[in-house]
Design an enzyme around this catalytic site. Structure first.
Site, PDB file in Angstrom:
ATOM      1  N   LYS A 160     -37.136  55.878 -28.108  1.00  0.00           N
ATOM      2  CA  LYS A 160     -38.333  56.093 -27.271  1.00  0.00           C
ATOM      3  C   LYS A 160     -39.041  57.365 -27.700  1.00  0.00           C
ATOM      4  O   LYS A 160     -40.263  57.396 -27.857  1.00  0.00           O
ATOM      5  CB  LYS A 160     -37.890  56.209 -25.825  1.00  0.00           C
ATOM      6  CG  LYS A 160     -38.853  56.956 -24.907  1.00  0.00           C
ATOM      7  CD  LYS A 160     -38.362  57.071 -23.495  1.00  0.00           C
ATOM      8  CE  LYS A 160     -37.575  58.303 -23.205  1.00  0.00           C
ATOM      9  NZ  LYS A 160     -38.342  59.499 -22.887  1.00  0.00           N
ATOM     10  N   ASN A 161     -38.282  58.425 -27.952  1.00  0.00           N
ATOM     11  CA  ASN A 161     -38.891  59.732 -28.240  1.00  0.00           C
ATOM     12  C   ASN A 161     -39.392  59.857 -29.671  1.00  0.00           C
ATOM     13  O   ASN A 161     -39.959  60.889 -30.033  1.00  0.00           O
ATOM     14  CB  ASN A 161     -37.920  60.859 -27.896  1.00  0.00           C
ATOM     15  CG  ASN A 161     -37.733  60.981 -26.391  1.00  0.00           C
ATOM     16  OD1 ASN A 161     -38.455  60.354 -25.617  1.00  0.00           O
ATOM     17  ND2 ASN A 161     -36.765  61.771 -25.973  1.00  0.00           N
ATOM     18  N   ARG A 196     -44.916  62.602 -18.803  1.00  0.00           N
ATOM     19  CA  ARG A 196     -45.459  63.846 -19.341  1.00  0.00           C
ATOM     20  C   ARG A 196     -45.697  63.763 -20.848  1.00  0.00           C
ATOM     21  O   ARG A 196     -46.519  64.492 -21.397  1.00  0.00           O
ATOM     22  CB  ARG A 196     -44.561  65.001 -18.985  1.00  0.00           C
ATOM     23  CG  ARG A 196     -43.104  64.774 -19.395  1.00  0.00           C
ATOM     24  CD  ARG A 196     -42.251  65.929 -18.976  1.00  0.00           C
ATOM     25  NE  ARG A 196     -42.764  67.143 -19.533  1.00  0.00           N
ATOM     26  CZ  ARG A 196     -43.532  67.996 -18.872  1.00  0.00           C
ATOM     27  NH1 ARG A 196     -43.848  67.746 -17.616  1.00  0.00           N
ATOM     28  NH2 ARG A 196     -43.988  69.080 -19.432  1.00  0.00           N
ATOM     29  N   PRO A 237     -43.675  73.631 -18.782  1.00  0.00           N
ATOM     30  CA  PRO A 237     -45.075  73.972 -19.090  1.00  0.00           C
ATOM     31  C   PRO A 237     -45.486  73.420 -20.461  1.00  0.00           C
ATOM     32  O   PRO A 237     -44.629  73.014 -21.257  1.00  0.00           O
ATOM     33  CB  PRO A 237     -45.056  75.493 -19.107  1.00  0.00           C
ATOM     34  CG  PRO A 237     -43.656  75.857 -19.443  1.00  0.00           C
ATOM     35  CD  PRO A 237     -42.789  74.790 -18.827  1.00  0.00           C
ATOM     36  N   LEU A 247     -47.449  76.273 -24.842  1.00  0.00           N
ATOM     37  CA  LEU A 247     -47.380  76.429 -26.307  1.00  0.00           C
ATOM     38  C   LEU A 247     -48.250  75.390 -27.010  1.00  0.00           C
ATOM     39  O   LEU A 247     -48.857  75.659 -28.047  1.00  0.00           O
ATOM     40  CB  LEU A 247     -45.930  76.343 -26.775  1.00  0.00           C
ATOM     41  CG  LEU A 247     -45.010  77.427 -26.213  1.00  0.00           C
ATOM     42  CD1 LEU A 247     -43.569  77.209 -26.637  1.00  0.00           C
ATOM     43  CD2 LEU A 247     -45.492  78.823 -26.634  1.00  0.00           C
ATOM     44  N   ILE A 275     -31.531  74.497 -22.261  1.00  0.00           N
ATOM     45  CA  ILE A 275     -32.901  74.054 -22.538  1.00  0.00           C
ATOM     46  C   ILE A 275     -33.740  73.960 -21.259  1.00  0.00           C
ATOM     47  O   ILE A 275     -34.852  74.459 -21.198  1.00  0.00           O
ATOM     48  CB  ILE A 275     -32.898  72.669 -23.244  1.00  0.00           C
ATOM     49  CG1 ILE A 275     -31.984  72.684 -24.478  1.00  0.00           C
ATOM     50  CG2 ILE A 275     -34.330  72.248 -23.584  1.00  0.00           C
ATOM     51  CD1 ILE A 275     -32.431  73.583 -25.592  1.00  0.00           C
TER      52      ILE A 275
HETATM   53  C1  EPZ Z   1     -38.672  66.450 -25.446  1.00  0.00           C
HETATM   54  O1  EPZ Z   1     -39.329  66.932 -24.294  1.00  0.00           O
HETATM   55  C2  EPZ Z   1     -38.059  65.118 -25.047  1.00  0.00           C
HETATM   56  N1  EPZ Z   1     -39.127  64.195 -24.653  1.00  0.00           N
HETATM   57  C3  EPZ Z   1     -37.089  65.343 -23.891  1.00  0.00           C
HETATM   58  O2  EPZ Z   1     -36.480  64.092 -23.606  1.00  0.00           O
HETATM   59  C4  EPZ Z   1     -36.010  66.321 -24.338  1.00  0.00           C
HETATM   60  O3  EPZ Z   1     -35.149  66.581 -23.250  1.00  0.00           O
HETATM   61  C5  EPZ Z   1     -36.669  67.627 -24.815  1.00  0.00           C
HETATM   62  O4  EPZ Z   1     -37.631  67.344 -25.846  1.00  0.00           O
HETATM   63  C6  EPZ Z   1     -35.649  68.611 -25.372  1.00  0.00           C
HETATM   64  O5  EPZ Z   1     -34.960  68.017 -26.442  1.00  0.00           O
HETATM   65  C7  EPZ Z   1     -39.849  63.588 -25.614  1.00  0.00           C
HETATM   66  O6  EPZ Z   1     -39.636  63.788 -26.802  1.00  0.00           O
HETATM   67  C8  EPZ Z   1     -40.902  62.627 -25.149  1.00  0.00           C
HETATM   68  P1  EPZ Z   1     -39.567  70.772 -25.118  1.00  0.00           P
HETATM   69  P2  EPZ Z   1     -40.357  68.181 -24.425  1.00  0.00           P
HETATM   70  O7  EPZ Z   1     -41.026  71.044 -25.227  1.00  0.00           O
HETATM   71  O8  EPZ Z   1     -40.990  68.173 -25.748  1.00  0.00           O
HETATM   72  C9  EPZ Z   1     -40.087  74.869 -22.862  1.00  0.00           C
HETATM   73  C10 EPZ Z   1     -35.772  62.342 -22.270  1.00  0.00           C
HETATM   74  O9  EPZ Z   1     -34.811  62.305 -21.525  1.00  0.00           O
HETATM   75  N2  EPZ Z   1     -41.524  74.757 -23.199  1.00  0.00           N
HETATM   76  O10 EPZ Z   1     -38.759  70.686 -26.363  1.00  0.00           O
HETATM   77  O11 EPZ Z   1     -41.223  68.168 -23.217  1.00  0.00           O
HETATM   78  C11 EPZ Z   1     -39.646  73.799 -21.857  1.00  0.00           C
HETATM   79  O12 EPZ Z   1     -39.912  74.226 -20.541  1.00  0.00           O
HETATM   80  C12 EPZ Z   1     -36.678  63.534 -22.304  1.00  0.00           C
HETATM   81  O13 EPZ Z   1     -36.063  61.429 -23.097  1.00  0.00           O
HETATM   82  C13 EPZ Z   1     -42.387  75.794 -22.871  1.00  0.00           C
HETATM   83  O14 EPZ Z   1     -41.983  76.802 -22.286  1.00  0.00           O
HETATM   84  O15 EPZ Z   1     -39.364  69.409 -24.334  1.00  0.00           O
HETATM   85  C14 EPZ Z   1     -38.167  73.671 -22.137  1.00  0.00           C
HETATM   86  O16 EPZ Z   1     -37.483  74.683 -21.421  1.00  0.00           O
HETATM   87  C15 EPZ Z   1     -36.379  64.466 -21.161  1.00  0.00           C
HETATM   88  N3  EPZ Z   1     -43.700  75.679 -23.194  1.00  0.00           N
HETATM   89  C16 EPZ Z   1     -38.065  73.952 -23.644  1.00  0.00           C
HETATM   90  O17 EPZ Z   1     -39.295  74.583 -24.017  1.00  0.00           O
HETATM   91  C17 EPZ Z   1     -44.201  74.586 -23.854  1.00  0.00           C
HETATM   92  O18 EPZ Z   1     -45.416  74.557 -24.146  1.00  0.00           O
HETATM   93  C18 EPZ Z   1     -37.918  72.705 -24.494  1.00  0.00           C
HETATM   94  O19 EPZ Z   1     -38.941  71.816 -24.089  1.00  0.00           O
HETATM   95  C19 EPZ Z   1     -43.312  73.545 -24.192  1.00  0.00           C
HETATM   96  C20 EPZ Z   1     -41.977  73.654 -23.860  1.00  0.00           C
END
Ligand code: EPZ
Length: 423
Positions: free
Chosen positions: A22-23, A96, A126, A129, A331
């Site tokens: 999916k991702n 999201r 958020p 970034l 995370i």
């Molecule tokens: C992706 O989410 C996945 N979703 C998530 O899978 C997965 O848990 C996550 O990566 C971590 O591996 C998809 O790929 C569609 P991040 P994403 O941006 O990209 C912080 C599932 O179960 N952050 O890597 O939204 C954030 O708060 C889902 O399939 C900022 O601070 O996650 C988090 O603490 C759940 N600012 C950390 O980074 C930003 O602009 C990692 O988030 C972006 C993120």
């Protein structure tokens, strides 16, 4: 709302075919906005999130069609023109990952209006970034009434450093940079296989990208991109979930259509618990659950570390292991909602901030429980498979977002699980 009814105690035996990731499919679908040609994606999983993004793309102006064949589903998308640059709150709040249309829309059409995703059960999440990176690429970003309004004549290559490693942040900016003028370097980029798969698709579309899969990705902008055909990588988290299902039921499964190298951390950590996992052909894994699981600590990390998306499933396993396992979630700030439900089934878990201590082995008894997010739901299914008696899992729409007909796949290997559909 649908429910799952599970009678626990049956060791799972047989073969499971893993679906496409999916991702990986979601960013690949968003990438189709970057060209006026057709993009054909094979091995797309039939899950709710894919349907949600497909309807969003069609609202934006895309034409799409889906065919179902023996290896999965083939989705064809073509966006000849933009009808409407808006990704509305009603859709974005459901998923999201809709924010992934932002980079491609600005890059190809120079404008986008995307609802801010807001938080979710597992954290604030958020997108600062994503926005900071687009501004660095020359976009004008304003926020009003809960929407991101982005505009750019033409994006210009830049160097952007991610304060935090972000999977969709990396994917959004990598897509945007493919049509920017000049070179873009993304520093501290996410290395996930899904990021690498997106780069492979973009290169087939004519993008000039090096370094995907490393913390430093270099993209040289081109004038336009063409259509392409691509097969989505297997879902490493679905595969990990079924490895855990064999582990928690003391079963023996063969997983097909997997990419073993994407599961190294998962295989290593489940191995420490006593779950025996061996390669079985080039794209298969054989897994055997032990009579007794051993406790082992785990800390979630960005790829290639142990994935946060497997943390809830690991916790369910740890409740059945002899000894105490310390789980550290680095995370997301609130990804222990499943612990409360597992405790209702008899688990002994103490949550302190980012850390959870699971004391095992504790017998689980079936109970009515409630899913809160996609992976928490998977954790409750695993617990139900190991519990004595009947477990009823409410709100399984969470699990339908990311698992393709999980109850059918489980039934086929002996699980006593059925879906109750309520009007
Ligand atoms: C992706 O989410 C996945 N979703 C998530 O899978 C997965 O848990 C996550 O990566 C971590 O591996 C998809 O790929 C569609 P991040 P994403 O941006 O990209 C912080 C599932 O179960 N952050 O890597 O939204 C954030 O708060 C889902 O399939 C900022 O601070 O996650 C988090 O603490 C759940 N600012 C950390 O980074 C930003 O602009 C990692 O988030 C972006 C993120």
């Amino acid at each position: 709302m649908d429910r799952f009814l599970i009678q626990g105690g049956t060791p799972l035996e047989g073969r499971v075919v893993i679906s496409g990731a999916k991702n990986a499919a979601l960013p690949a679908m968003a990438a189709s906005l970057l060209t006026d040609q057709g993009v054909v994606l094979h091995n797309v999983p039939r899950v709710r999130d894919i349907a949600t993004l497909r309807s969003l793309l069609e609202d934006l102006g895309a034409d799409s069609s889906i065919t179902h064949d023996e290896i999965g589903n083939t989705l064809e998308i073509r966006t000849r023109r933009l009808i409407n640059p808006e990704a509305p709150y009603e859709l974005v709040k459901q998923m999201r990952a809709s924010v992934l249309v932002l980079g491609p829309l600005v890059a190809r059409f120079g404008e986008a209006r995307v609802s801010l995703p807001g938080g979710c059960a597992i954290g604030a999440r958020p997108v600062n970034l994503h926005l900071k990176g687009l501004e660095k690429l020359g976009a004008t970003i304003t926020l009003d009434h809960g929407y991101i309004q982005a505009h750019a004549d033409r994006l210009k290559g830049t160097t952007f450093y991610f304060d935090t490693i972000s999977v969709t942040g990396t994917e959004n900016l990598m897509m945007a940079a493919t049509l920017a003028e000049g070179e873009t370097v993304l520093e501290n980029a996410a290395r996930e296989p899904e990021v690498q798969d997106l780069a492979n698709l973009l290169r087939k579309m004519g993008a000039d990208i090096e370094g995907a899969g490393t913390p430093r990705i270099c993209i040289r902008g081109v004038g336009s991109l063409r259509g392409a055909e691509h097969t989505i990588i297997p879902d490493r988290i679905e595969a990990g979930t079924f490895l855990a299902a064999a582990g928690i039921t003391g079963g023996n499964l063969v997983l097909e259509h997997v990419e073993p190298q994407h599961l190294n951390a998962i295989i290593a950590k489940l191995g420490e618990l006593g779950v025996e996992i061996q390669p079985c052909g080039e794209h298969g894994l054989e897994v055997r659950g032990p009579a007794t699981l051993r406790a082992s600590d785990v800390t979630t990390q960005e790829y290639p570390g142990f994935p946060t998306d497997m943390q809830a499933q690991y916790m369910a396993l740890a409740t059945q292991a002899e000894g105490s396992s310390v789980i550290t979630e680095t995370i997301f700030e609130n990804r222990y909602l499943h612990a409360l439900e597992l405790m209702r089934m008899g688990a002994d878990i103490v949550v302190e901030g980012r850390r959870a201590v699971v004391r095992g082995k504790r017998r689980l008894s079936g109970a009515p429980v409630q899913a809160s997010d996609l992976r928490a739901s998977a954790s409750l299914v695993l617990a139900g498979l190991a519990a004595s008696g009947e477990t009823v899992i409410d709100r399984v729409y969470h699990i339908d977002r990311g698992y393709e007909r999980i109850e059918e796949k489980l039934m086929r290997v002996g699980a006593k699980i059925r879906r109750m559909t309520e009007d």
